[in-house]
Design a protein around this motif. Sequence first.
Motif, PDB file in Angstrom:
ATOM      1  N   ALA A  35       0.826  -1.207   0.000  1.00  9.90           N
ATOM      2  CA  ALA A  35       0.000   0.000   0.000  1.00  9.90           C
ATOM      3  C   ALA A  35       0.861   1.258   0.000  1.00  9.90           C
ATOM      4  O   ALA A  35       0.574   2.213  -0.734  1.00  9.90           O
ATOM      5  CB  ALA A  35      -0.941  -0.015   1.206  1.00  9.90           C
ATOM      6  N   HIS A  36       1.917   1.282   0.799  1.00  6.93           N
ATOM      7  CA  HIS A  36       2.780   2.466   0.847  1.00  6.93           C
ATOM      8  C   HIS A  36       3.455   2.684  -0.506  1.00  6.93           C
ATOM      9  O   HIS A  36       3.555   3.827  -0.976  1.00  6.93           O
ATOM     10  CB  HIS A  36       3.824   2.306   1.954  1.00  6.93           C
ATOM     11  CG  HIS A  36       3.330   2.723   3.308  1.00  6.93           C
ATOM     12  ND1 HIS A  36       3.127   4.040   3.671  1.00  6.93           N
ATOM     13  CD2 HIS A  36       2.958   1.976   4.379  1.00  6.93           C
ATOM     14  CE1 HIS A  36       2.673   4.106   4.909  1.00  6.93           C
ATOM     15  NE2 HIS A  36       2.557   2.863   5.363  1.00  6.93           N
ATOM     16  N   ARG A  37       3.897   1.609  -1.122  1.00  8.78           N
ATOM     17  CA  ARG A  37       4.541   1.739  -2.429  1.00  8.78           C
ATOM     18  C   ARG A  37       3.544   2.205  -3.490  1.00  8.78           C
ATOM     19  O   ARG A  37       3.842   3.052  -4.331  1.00  8.78           O
ATOM     20  CB  ARG A  37       5.174   0.403  -2.812  1.00  8.78           C
ATOM     21  CG  ARG A  37       6.067   0.483  -4.027  1.00  8.78           C
ATOM     22  CD  ARG A  37       7.074  -0.673  -4.094  1.00  8.78           C
ATOM     23  NE  ARG A  37       6.440  -1.955  -3.891  1.00  8.78           N
ATOM     24  CZ  ARG A  37       6.643  -2.731  -2.811  1.00  8.78           C
ATOM     25  NH1 ARG A  37       7.452  -2.316  -1.835  1.00  8.78           N
ATOM     26  NH2 ARG A  37       6.055  -3.902  -2.720  1.00  8.78           N
ATOM     27  N   ALA A  38       2.337   1.649  -3.448  1.00  9.89           N
ATOM     28  CA  ALA A  38       1.304   2.063  -4.409  1.00  9.89           C
ATOM     29  C   ALA A  38       0.912   3.517  -4.193  1.00  9.89           C
ATOM     30  O   ALA A  38       0.670   4.254  -5.156  1.00  9.89           O
ATOM     31  CB  ALA A  38       0.087   1.147  -4.274  1.00  9.89           C
ATOM     32  N   HIS A  71      -7.643  -0.835   1.333  1.00 10.68           N
ATOM     33  CA  HIS A  71      -6.703  -0.897   2.452  1.00 10.68           C
ATOM     34  C   HIS A  71      -7.025   0.181   3.488  1.00 10.68           C
ATOM     35  O   HIS A  71      -6.967  -0.081   4.704  1.00 10.68           O
ATOM     36  CB  HIS A  71      -5.272  -0.730   1.954  1.00 10.68           C
ATOM     37  CG  HIS A  71      -4.250  -1.041   2.994  1.00 10.68           C
ATOM     38  ND1 HIS A  71      -4.023  -2.323   3.464  1.00 10.68           N
ATOM     39  CD2 HIS A  71      -3.400  -0.235   3.685  1.00 10.68           C
ATOM     40  CE1 HIS A  71      -3.077  -2.297   4.392  1.00 10.68           C
ATOM     41  NE2 HIS A  71      -2.684  -1.042   4.544  1.00 10.68           N
ATOM     42  N   ALA A  72      -7.386   1.365   3.025  1.00 10.80           N
ATOM     43  CA  ALA A  72      -7.785   2.427   3.958  1.00 10.80           C
ATOM     44  C   ALA A  72      -9.024   2.015   4.739  1.00 10.80           C
ATOM     45  O   ALA A  72      -9.131   2.264   5.951  1.00 10.80           O
ATOM     46  CB  ALA A  72      -8.047   3.721   3.188  1.00 10.80           C
ATOM     47  N   ARG A 101      -4.341  10.889   2.276  1.00 11.83           N
ATOM     48  CA  ARG A 101      -3.353  10.134   3.033  1.00 11.83           C
ATOM     49  C   ARG A 101      -3.989   8.833   3.523  1.00 11.83           C
ATOM     50  O   ARG A 101      -5.195   8.789   3.785  1.00 11.83           O
ATOM     51  CB  ARG A 101      -2.878  10.950   4.241  1.00 11.83           C
ATOM     52  CG  ARG A 101      -2.047  12.156   3.864  1.00 11.83           C
ATOM     53  CD  ARG A 101      -0.634  11.735   3.494  1.00 11.83           C
ATOM     54  NE  ARG A 101       0.193  12.856   3.090  1.00 11.83           N
ATOM     55  CZ  ARG A 101       1.445  12.729   2.662  1.00 11.83           C
ATOM     56  NH1 ARG A 101       1.994  11.524   2.594  1.00 11.83           N
ATOM     57  NH2 ARG A 101       2.138  13.781   2.296  1.00 11.83           N
ATOM     58  N   LEU A 102      -3.171   7.801   3.642  1.00 11.10           N
ATOM     59  CA  LEU A 102      -3.673   6.558   4.236  1.00 11.10           C
ATOM     60  C   LEU A 102      -3.961   6.792   5.712  1.00 11.10           C
ATOM     61  O   LEU A 102      -3.130   7.403   6.410  1.00 11.10           O
ATOM     62  CB  LEU A 102      -2.648   5.430   4.069  1.00 11.10           C
ATOM     63  CG  LEU A 102      -2.572   4.782   2.687  1.00 11.10           C
ATOM     64  CD1 LEU A 102      -1.334   3.904   2.589  1.00 11.10           C
ATOM     65  CD2 LEU A 102      -3.836   3.968   2.399  1.00 11.10           C
TER      66      LEU A 102
END
Length: 445
Positions: free
Chosen positions: A345-348, A383-384, A442-443
Motif C-alpha cells: 500500500a505504501h509503495r502504491a 486498504h484504507a 493520506r492513508l
Amino acid sequence: MSAKADPARAGQPGAGTSGDPYLPENGNGGYRTLHYDIDLNYRVGPGRLDGRARITAVATQALSRFSVDLSGLRAGKVTVDGKAVRHAQRGRKLVITPQRPLADGARFTVDIRYTGSPAPVPSRWGEIGWDYLDDGVIVASQPVGAPSWFPCNDHPSDKATYRISVTTATPYQVIATGVLEAKQSAASTTTWQFRLSQPTPTYLVSVQIGRYAEYSFATVPMMHAAIPARLAGRFAHDFGRQPQMLVEFERMFGPYPFEQYGVVVVDAELDAPIEAQSVSVFGTNHLDGKRGSERLVAHELAHQWFGNSLTVAQWRHIWLNEGFANYAEWLWSEVSGGEPAEAHAHRAWQRVAAMPQDLKLSDPGVRRLFDDRVYLRGALTLHALRRRMGETAFFALVKVWTSANRHGSVTTDGFVTLAQRHTPWPLDELFTAWLHNPALPRLPH
C-alpha cells in the motif's frame, strides 16, 4: 442491485442503446436475456466461422422491434419464436422486427444463423474480441469484444446462462467458459460442448482454441489447465501455489463461486492476462520458472469473485472489479510469506501520488476505464477501509458482499451502504475522499 432493477437496462425499442453512460452503443434496451445456446463450426486454416445462436429473453417493455450486437459477421436466417422475421444490419447492430409486437413481460426466443471470418472489434483500447494465434484462436472480450463472435446483448448487467458447442479440427483442443459436458469426434473434427449455469455477462464468455496439453492439479480436482506441452515444467512451478491461493481466498472472500477453475496458457506473449468466467488466460511471457507473475495469478483468480460472480451494473463502477483484484495480490503476498499488504500500500500510494490528481475513482470516465490509477487507488481504498474498520469487521464485510450479491450486479453505492452497516465508525468522510475527490488522500493510521 439486480440486473432487472438496473436503470442501465432501460431503452427504446430498436434504439440499440443500453443507456450506459460510458458505452451506450454496446448493449440494447427493451429486454433482458435469460439464456444463450450457441453452436460454432470453426475452420482454423481459413479462419471461417459458421454459427447459430438461440437467445431466450424477456421483454421489459412492449417491443415492435429490437436489436442485438453483432460485429463483422453476416446474419442469414433469423426467426422469433420459430417464425421468420425481417432483419437488417446497421453498423454493429442487427435490428430485428418480429411479425407481431412483443408484449411487456413476454418471453421469446430469437434464432440467428450467421457466418463470416471473425475479427476483433476496433476500440479506443485496441482491437478486442475473437483474434488469431499463429495456430489457433484467442478470445478477449472485455469490454466490447463479445459481438465479434456471437450475437448478444453486450452489457455487463445483462447476465445469462449459456450452452456453447464448438466444432473444429480434431488436433485442436477447445476450452470455453463453463463445464465440459460432452466431447465427440467424427471423421476429422471434434465437437466440444460446454455448460455455464451461472448468470454471466457477455464480455466474460470465452473460447480458446489451440494445440494444448492438459494439466491437472492433483490436490484440487476442480482446477485444470491447458498449456503448450513444452512449458509443463515451468507451469507446474509458477502455478504450483494456486491451490493454496484458492484456500486462502475462500477463507477471506467466501466460497469459490463456480464449479471449476481453468487456466489457459496460449502460445504467444500477452500484454496482460485475460479474465473470463471460470477461466483465466495467460501468455508464455507469464511463465519464467521463478513465479515472477504470481501476483497476476492471484489477480485473475480473485476476479472470479470480484468481476465475475459480482459484476458491475455499469462500467463506471469498474473499481469494484479491479480494486479488489489488485488488493488480492497484496493479500496473497501477505499470507504466503511475502511483503505485507501495508508495504504494498505504501509503495502504491507513492506511485499514485506521482501521477496526475485528476481521476475520480467512482466515475473515472470511459477514457480511463483501465487506467492504472483505477487498479491502484481501488486497492488503496480497500486498504484504507480495512485500517478504519479493523480486521474482523473488514473481512466480515467482504464475505457478506460476495454472498449477498453472488452472481448478481453491484454498484459503488451498494458497497458503501453495506460497509457502513459493518462498523459503528462513520465512513462518509473516508469514502468521499477516496471515491469521489480526485486528490489522493493520506492513508489513515
